[in-house]
Scaffold this motif. Sequence first.
Motif, PDB file in Angstrom:
ATOM      1  N   GLU A 154      -0.253  16.844   7.509  1.00 64.89           N
ATOM      2  CA  GLU A 154      -0.080  16.619   6.085  1.00 64.89           C
ATOM      3  C   GLU A 154       0.067  15.094   5.655  1.00 64.89           C
ATOM      4  O   GLU A 154      -0.234  14.517   4.815  1.00 64.89           O
ATOM      5  CB  GLU A 154       1.172  17.352   5.745  1.00 64.89           C
TER       6      GLU A 154
ATOM      7  N   GLU B 127       8.781  11.982  -5.221  1.00 60.28           N
ATOM      8  CA  GLU B 127       8.305  10.675  -4.449  1.00 60.28           C
ATOM      9  C   GLU B 127       6.848  10.163  -5.073  1.00 60.28           C
ATOM     10  O   GLU B 127       6.519   9.114  -5.208  1.00 60.28           O
ATOM     11  CB  GLU B 127       8.234  10.834  -3.183  1.00 60.28           C
TER      12      GLU B 127
ATOM     13  N   THR C  37      -3.894   9.384   3.462  1.00 64.29           N
ATOM     14  CA  THR C  37      -4.966   8.268   2.799  1.00 64.29           C
ATOM     15  C   THR C  37      -3.738   7.135   2.451  1.00 64.29           C
ATOM     16  O   THR C  37      -3.035   7.355   1.630  1.00 64.29           O
ATOM     17  CB  THR C  37      -5.511   8.616   1.615  1.00 64.29           C
TER      18      THR C  37
ATOM     19  N   ALA D  96       0.905  -1.192  -0.070  1.00 64.21           N
ATOM     20  CA  ALA D  96       0.063  -0.091  -0.031  1.00 64.21           C
ATOM     21  C   ALA D  96       0.749   1.295  -0.008  1.00 64.21           C
ATOM     22  O   ALA D  96       2.106   1.202   0.323  1.00 64.21           O
ATOM     23  CB  ALA D  96      -0.836   0.078   1.027  1.00 64.21           C
ATOM     24  N   THR D  97       0.424   2.309  -0.281  1.00 65.23           N
ATOM     25  CA  THR D  97       1.159   3.630  -0.461  1.00 65.23           C
ATOM     26  C   THR D  97       0.418   4.704   0.400  1.00 65.23           C
ATOM     27  O   THR D  97      -0.869   4.812   0.248  1.00 65.23           O
ATOM     28  CB  THR D  97       1.124   4.102  -1.803  1.00 65.23           C
ATOM     29  N   SER D  98       1.073   5.306   1.158  1.00 66.75           N
ATOM     30  CA  SER D  98       0.489   6.510   1.879  1.00 66.75           C
ATOM     31  C   SER D  98       0.653   7.720   1.103  1.00 66.75           C
ATOM     32  O   SER D  98       1.700   8.061   0.988  1.00 66.75           O
ATOM     33  CB  SER D  98       1.174   6.709   3.302  1.00 66.75           C
ATOM     34  N   ILE D  99      -0.502   8.322   0.678  1.00 66.75           N
ATOM     35  CA  ILE D  99      -0.477   9.690   0.156  1.00 66.75           C
ATOM     36  C   ILE D  99      -0.928  10.772   0.966  1.00 66.75           C
ATOM     37  O   ILE D  99      -1.806  10.825   1.574  1.00 66.75           O
ATOM     38  CB  ILE D  99      -1.391   9.440  -0.973  1.00 66.75           C
ATOM     39  N   SER D 100       0.054  11.762   0.822  1.00 65.33           N
ATOM     40  CA  SER D 100      -0.313  12.932   1.829  1.00 65.33           C
ATOM     41  C   SER D 100      -1.554  13.828   1.425  1.00 65.33           C
ATOM     42  O   SER D 100      -1.968  13.442   0.361  1.00 65.33           O
ATOM     43  CB  SER D 100       0.768  13.942   1.753  1.00 65.33           C
ATOM     44  N   ARG D 101      -2.014  14.608   2.600  1.00 66.99           N
ATOM     45  CA  ARG D 101      -3.102  15.399   2.085  1.00 66.99           C
ATOM     46  C   ARG D 101      -3.116  16.199   0.725  1.00 66.99           C
ATOM     47  O   ARG D 101      -3.807  16.097  -0.292  1.00 66.99           O
ATOM     48  CB  ARG D 101      -3.413  16.356   3.029  1.00 66.99           C
ATOM     49  N   LYS D 102      -1.891  16.960   0.379  1.00 64.69           N
ATOM     50  CA  LYS D 102      -1.489  17.716  -0.895  1.00 64.69           C
ATOM     51  C   LYS D 102      -1.641  16.594  -2.048  1.00 64.69           C
ATOM     52  O   LYS D 102      -1.809  16.804  -2.944  1.00 64.69           O
ATOM     53  CB  LYS D 102      -0.090  18.538  -0.782  1.00 64.69           C
ATOM     54  N   GLY D 103      -0.997  15.404  -1.693  1.00 64.63           N
ATOM     55  CA  GLY D 103      -0.684  14.381  -2.719  1.00 64.63           C
ATOM     56  C   GLY D 103      -2.160  13.945  -3.257  1.00 64.63           C
ATOM     57  O   GLY D 103      -2.398  13.725  -4.410  1.00 64.63           O
ATOM     58  N   MET D 104      -3.057  13.693  -2.300  1.00 65.95           N
ATOM     59  CA  MET D 104      -4.421  13.291  -2.902  1.00 65.95           C
ATOM     60  C   MET D 104      -4.984  14.439  -3.666  1.00 65.95           C
ATOM     61  O   MET D 104      -5.564  14.123  -4.461  1.00 65.95           O
ATOM     62  CB  MET D 104      -5.244  12.952  -1.620  1.00 65.95           C
TER      63      MET D 104
ATOM     64  N   ILE E 108      -3.437   3.997   0.419  1.00 65.99           N
ATOM     65  CA  ILE E 108      -4.257   3.362  -0.850  1.00 65.99           C
ATOM     66  C   ILE E 108      -3.496   2.084  -1.101  1.00 65.99           C
ATOM     67  O   ILE E 108      -2.409   1.932  -1.110  1.00 65.99           O
ATOM     68  CB  ILE E 108      -3.875   4.273  -2.007  1.00 65.99           C
TER      69      ILE E 108
ATOM     70  N   ILE F 192      -3.707  13.980  -6.965  1.00 62.88           N
ATOM     71  CA  ILE F 192      -4.318  12.969  -7.716  1.00 62.88           C
ATOM     72  C   ILE F 192      -5.838  13.202  -8.246  1.00 62.88           C
ATOM     73  O   ILE F 192      -5.949  12.905  -9.387  1.00 62.88           O
ATOM     74  CB  ILE F 192      -4.186  11.623  -6.815  1.00 62.88           C
TER      75      ILE F 192
ATOM     76  N   ASN G  27       5.583   6.989  -7.458  1.00 61.21           N
ATOM     77  CA  ASN G  27       4.221   6.042  -7.137  1.00 61.21           C
ATOM     78  C   ASN G  27       3.017   6.100  -8.289  1.00 61.21           C
ATOM     79  O   ASN G  27       2.588   5.107  -8.417  1.00 61.21           O
ATOM     80  CB  ASN G  27       3.810   6.645  -5.784  1.00 61.21           C
TER      81      ASN G  27
END
Lengths: 307, 307, 307, 307
Positions: C261, A300, C267, A266-274, C269, A277, A304
């Motif tokens: 952050e 990074e 999140t 699994a990958t943790s996506i930061s608030r800004k990253g979401m 994923i 996306i 992903n």
Amino acid sequence: MAKNDELQELLQTKNITKRATVQAIEELLYSPIPVLDHGFIRVVDYMGDDSSIVQAARVSYGRGTKKSLQDKGLINYLMRHRHTTPFEMCDIKFHIKLPIFIARQWIRHRTASVNEYSARYSILSNEFYVPEKANLSPQSTINKQGRSTDTLPSEVADRVLSIIKNDSINCYNHYVEMMNEDESGNVIDENNIGITRELARINLTLNTYTEWYWKINLHNLLHFLALRADPHAQYEIRVYAQAMLDVVKAWVPYAYEAFEEHKMYATSISRKGMEVIRQMIDGKKIDQESSGMSKREWDELMVNLKP
Amino acid sequence: MAKNDELQELLQTKNITKRATVQAIEELLYSPIPVLDHGFIRVVDYMGDDSSIVQAARVSYGRGTKKSLQDKGLINYLMRHRHTTPFEMCDIKFHIKLPIFIARQWIRHRTASVNEYSARYSILSNEFYVPEKANLSPQSTINKQGRSTDTLPSEVADRVLSIIKNDSINCYNHYVEMMNEDESGNVIDENNIGITRELARINLTLNTYTEWYWKINLHNLLHFLALRADPHAQYEIRVYAQAMLDVVKAWVPYAYEAFEEHKMYATSISRKGMEVIRQMIDGKKIDQESSGMSKREWDELMVNLKP
Amino acid sequence: MAKNDELQELLQTKNITKRATVQAIEELLYSPIPVLDHGFIRVVDYMGDDSSIVQAARVSYGRGTKKSLQDKGLINYLMRHRHTTPFEMCDIKFHIKLPIFIARQWIRHRTASVNEYSARYSILSNEFYVPEKANLSPQSTINKQGRSTDTLPSEVADRVLSIIKNDSINCYNHYVEMMNEDESGNVIDENNIGITRELARINLTLNTYTEWYWKINLHNLLHFLALRADPHAQYEIRVYAQAMLDVVKAWVPYAYEAFEEHKMYATSISRKGMEVIRQMIDGKKIDQESSGMSKREWDELMVNLKP
Amino acid sequence: MAKNDELQELLQTKNITKRATVQAIEELLYSPIPVLDHGFIRVVDYMGDDSSIVQAARVSYGRGTKKSLQDKGLINYLMRHRHTTPFEMCDIKFHIKLPIFIARQWIRHRTASVNEYSARYSILSNEFYVPEKANLSPQSTINKQGRSTDTLPSEVADRVLSIIKNDSINCYNHYVEMMNEDESGNVIDENNIGITRELARINLTLNTYTEWYWKINLHNLLHFLALRADPHAQYEIRVYAQAMLDVVKAWVPYAYEAFEEHKMYATSISRKGMEVIRQMIDGKKIDQESSGMSKREWDELMVNLKP
């Protein structure tokens, strides 16, 4: 030594039990799985199976739901939503042989029970880790904590291996000489006197092998494996973690599958990253600058998204 | 290095705080206290004082009872009756420099927070522990895990010290050579290529010094000290524990006094042992056989009764 | 009671210390922050600041880098890559007043030190939690573990509140009667005899308030807050977590920002989820069936992608 | 409910395993052992036996020494000298039903894994603890935290029991009414609307029964039992501890015997206390004043010397 006799006898054991029992792990029980040049892991005991996780989550009388698909779904749900306590209800105990520098990384995980072979009390064996040539890498220039993907020129590699071998042997010989005892504890020179074991050992190199019993619950084991089977972990601990992943897969296949899907890969996506996306999916243009992310975070994320 | 400048600046700090503050420990703050040949402990931070223990035990608004004698009595009572949780309410953080073989014993205590200097990321210094001649003892023939009280003949001691020194230097030099980097991280030979730090370090001996930040609460610290300041602990860890005992005494004098009386120098007497004591006080004759104790247990008891 | 005098005196304290000190948290120190109808949290002590995290990560002599931007960047990096141990180097201690049913959820976090007001030893106050009308929700039909967004008809709400109030008062009155002691410990009827406190309390309802001292390190606190400030947590514990988030923000602003952050609003994923995202970004058509995800997993992912 | 069918089926299980198996505990497996009026403990799983302790202490290939007497001696030695880690190598898992006020004491032991029946998700049963008349004691005037040995006049006891029963029933009925669901989850009044379970439960009294799965290693279990089977523990938790002592005795008889002798019934004598004992054995006169001990410490010592 009687090591083999004892092992053979254990392998013949046929006890009758009412406890949850897993055929696939029974078959692995007691037999050493080789790791590195002289190391191993071997499963010495275990408690619980996939249904024990379900049973604890339900605080019920029975043993899981008895309906495979339902058990699998619940375990997947628990893993996905980080309901971690039911995974603490399974335990496994390993006997492990590993180089001291790896033992030092390993022991940083404080959630296991450990009994290590005592070099205050006993004499360490004349065994030490020497890397394979293919694993001799230069320091990475990108990741300050790892290896580059380059390999070493052959003559440099030869020099390195010869240093490691010679120094290990030399230090071990001096260890034995200082104790005035050989590997089996026999006095070497009757007219001489040696120093105490706890002090002589300080002369050994960090690649000397040690052994321990290591017991951990499934939740903490999966956390350990997620970190130590990761590509960022040092190669020499990663191979132990990988051998253990196979054990877990045999032991609790549903938990293992959920772990792979929702934790290991699994990958943790930061608030800004979401936010990035969401915009990309909407077909909007977005770049590092407008994202509010640092260059490094952006890179990074991109790795992903387009591996 | 700027090490000294930074230290000097810290020593000048004068912050104003509403927190519980202890003058005696403020005076120790930041300054290294030397241990062994190159090691040290230095207090980097602390939280709470004797009155914090009282405050937590009472779950009250104030800060202890403000009556010294009452606080002291309560702390003594808590220690005596193993009400351990209030002692968890004080914390202390040390920066410690210690040989790796001691770090390996130390880390077995799982109740502290630790950040160790990373030899994957950084280069270790050319410093290693060499025992003093007086501390070179033969293996004890009574206690399989310790040193006898004999000392070594001088020429044997000389030989031992020369082995330890030479092997340490030799292994360190090869460490640097294999990385192709000197102690400060400068490339040694521009035309050559070195191996990664995480691998080169495996050639170092166990007496090489490392450093860490170590934070622990008072209850767990006292437990650590009771075990590691004990005569059965290895000399090289005992000297660290002893230096810490002085720190604790300065920091929480009431807790320290209660600890000495009821834990450090207290004796656990078994059920049969208590029966023996009662009979001896009554003037009755009793010997090992009639006591039901094993020879070893009996001897241990007698040592405690007639030291 | 002298509660207020003691508090006033503490608020006047001006100690001089060499320790890391944070002005914004000094201003919060000791003062109760109200939560729910009778509860509160108040910061009683703390250790460390943002620079302590940097200091531990570097195992260095100084106190952070002294360059704000660099410290901030490193803290962000540590949080992003789950290097959690440096965050263990800061500690905070709260005095908290909370209803027993919340205390039962709270205590499941095993990584804190706790001293609770003893109802074996002392008499509990006549204070209990009664929800506000707006927070009386029916059981959710979607999430079996939570509340629906509907509110209750006013007359039903009135009935509920009257039940809770009456039963709490009634049980408390009987508690006092059974002990034959009033809230202040005075004997009620000299000619009568009461039962022991530890037994009388079993008649109290779960909304009765209790108090405790609770000490935890920053890493474990952030983990607690990520779970308990989450919308899935029960409202009554969430309001405590929210009050604590403000405290953390004042205390260690860089760590807090990185936490928001990369943890609080990040999140996770799954492996399949990442594959779906990659395809969507590429503009490919993908639906639940072709994704290999279950209906529930798919829906959860879509909520995250189009909130 | 199918509770009994499931239990019967489990009791018939006959799995074949290579793991260490203990006949005496196999016979206890799964069957509830009644405690208090509606509670129970039942062993659900276990890992290891006496020989596992020996095996871990030796870090050996085999399973103990295969010589009973030697195993017993080593276990006794380990217990006596507080070599606690080998005792961590055995685990046991219980399913326990207990009143909430006991669960609150129990959970303070942070070294176990717990899954509790969720009253956010499910409906609690209409079962609550009502003490037996013989256990209704007045508050002790000596020990502020316990019961006196007096019993209550019969009419007072009757009044107490009637209060506890009535309030428990009344609160439970209101719990069900507020949810608009009966014990089995059936809607009570179709035209009405109830509040969420997580909120309705706050109206229940502390003697309501709950259930959990509780897994702990042998070392931590023995520590728990030493504290909770002690006469100072509250009666209602002590009976659970006593039932568990019998389980431990069946499971690991050598460890149990060593525990009784060296921990459960051992006495910790302070530094000054040992000095007093030495003088008494020597026939010297010594009293509280000359001992340097407080009145209370002296009295506690004398109770131990002349019970």
